[in-house]
Design a protein around this motif. Structure first.
Motif, PDB file in Angstrom:
ATOM      1  N   ALA A  47       0.859  -1.188   0.000  1.00 22.34           N
ATOM      2  CA  ALA A  47       0.000   0.000   0.000  1.00 22.34           C
ATOM      3  C   ALA A  47       0.892   1.234   0.000  1.00 22.34           C
ATOM      4  O   ALA A  47       2.047   1.175   0.407  1.00 22.34           O
ATOM      5  N   ASP A  48       0.361   2.358  -0.469  1.00 21.30           N
ATOM      6  CA  ASP A  48       1.123   3.600  -0.424  1.00 21.30           C
ATOM      7  C   ASP A  48       0.979   4.205   0.971  1.00 21.30           C
ATOM      8  O   ASP A  48      -0.129   4.435   1.443  1.00 21.30           O
ATOM      9  N   ARG A  49       2.088   4.470   1.609  1.00 14.00           N
ATOM     10  CA  ARG A  49       2.077   5.075   2.938  1.00 14.00           C
ATOM     11  C   ARG A  49       2.377   6.562   2.811  1.00 14.00           C
ATOM     12  O   ARG A  49       3.286   6.963   2.090  1.00 14.00           O
ATOM     13  N   LYS A  50       1.611   7.368   3.549  1.00 14.31           N
ATOM     14  CA  LYS A  50       1.810   8.815   3.507  1.00 14.31           C
ATOM     15  C   LYS A  50       2.909   9.204   4.492  1.00 14.31           C
ATOM     16  O   LYS A  50       2.850   8.840   5.658  1.00 14.31           O
ATOM     17  N   VAL A  51       3.886   9.932   4.011  1.00 13.88           N
ATOM     18  CA  VAL A  51       4.978  10.410   4.851  1.00 13.88           C
ATOM     19  C   VAL A  51       5.245  11.880   4.540  1.00 13.88           C
ATOM     20  O   VAL A  51       4.764  12.408   3.536  1.00 13.88           O
ATOM     21  N   ALA A  52       5.995  12.525   5.415  1.00 11.73           N
ATOM     22  CA  ALA A  52       6.346  13.925   5.211  1.00 11.73           C
ATOM     23  C   ALA A  52       7.781  14.160   5.657  1.00 11.73           C
ATOM     24  O   ALA A  52       8.240  13.579   6.642  1.00 11.73           O
ATOM     25  N   LYS A  53       8.464  15.003   4.916  1.00 11.25           N
ATOM     26  CA  LYS A  53       9.784  15.444   5.333  1.00 11.25           C
ATOM     27  C   LYS A  53       9.559  16.641   6.250  1.00 11.25           C
ATOM     28  O   LYS A  53       8.844  17.577   5.891  1.00 11.25           O
ATOM     29  N   VAL A  54      10.119  16.587   7.453  1.00 15.87           N
ATOM     30  CA  VAL A  54       9.865  17.633   8.444  1.00 15.87           C
ATOM     31  C   VAL A  54      11.164  18.238   8.938  1.00 15.87           C
ATOM     32  O   VAL A  54      12.205  17.587   8.970  1.00 15.87           O
TER      33      VAL A  54
END
Length: 104
Positions: A47-54
């Motif tokens: 599945a596509d997992r949502k991530v963010a560069k912070v």
């Protein structure tokens, strides 16, 4: 016989090593989202997992996981980040806390 250099090394205080250098032994840190995107998990999952560069309040950057279904995060959103790695995603060691700052 002990040399002078050996004596100096023994008597200097050792620096405290942080297990987690970004959080610096605090349970959570404030961060700003720089980029939000999806990642593919490791082999058996798909599945596509949502991530963010912070970017954290101490100036360091890392990748954090966005839990749950759906989010309203954009670039420059304020979030609260806690530790805890995601097994599926290599290199992701942090996750967001829902319901605080801009993450509703």
């Amino acid at each position: 016989m002990v040399t002078l250099k050996q004596l100096i090394i023994c008597r200097t205080k050792k620096k405290k090593k942080y297990k987690n250098t970004i959080l610096q032994d605090s349970p959570q840190k404030k961060a700003i989202c720089l980029k939000i995107y999806t990642m593919n998990p490791k082999k058996p999952n798909s599945a596509d997992r949502k991530v963010a560069k912070v970017k954290f309040s101490n100036g360091k950057t890392s990748i954090a996981y966005i839990p749950g279904e759906g989010h309203s995060l954009q670039q420059h959103s304020l979030v609260l980040v806690e530790g805890g790695r995601i097994k599926d995603l290599p290199g992701v060691k942090y996750k967001f806390i829902k319901g605080i700052f801009d993450f509703l």
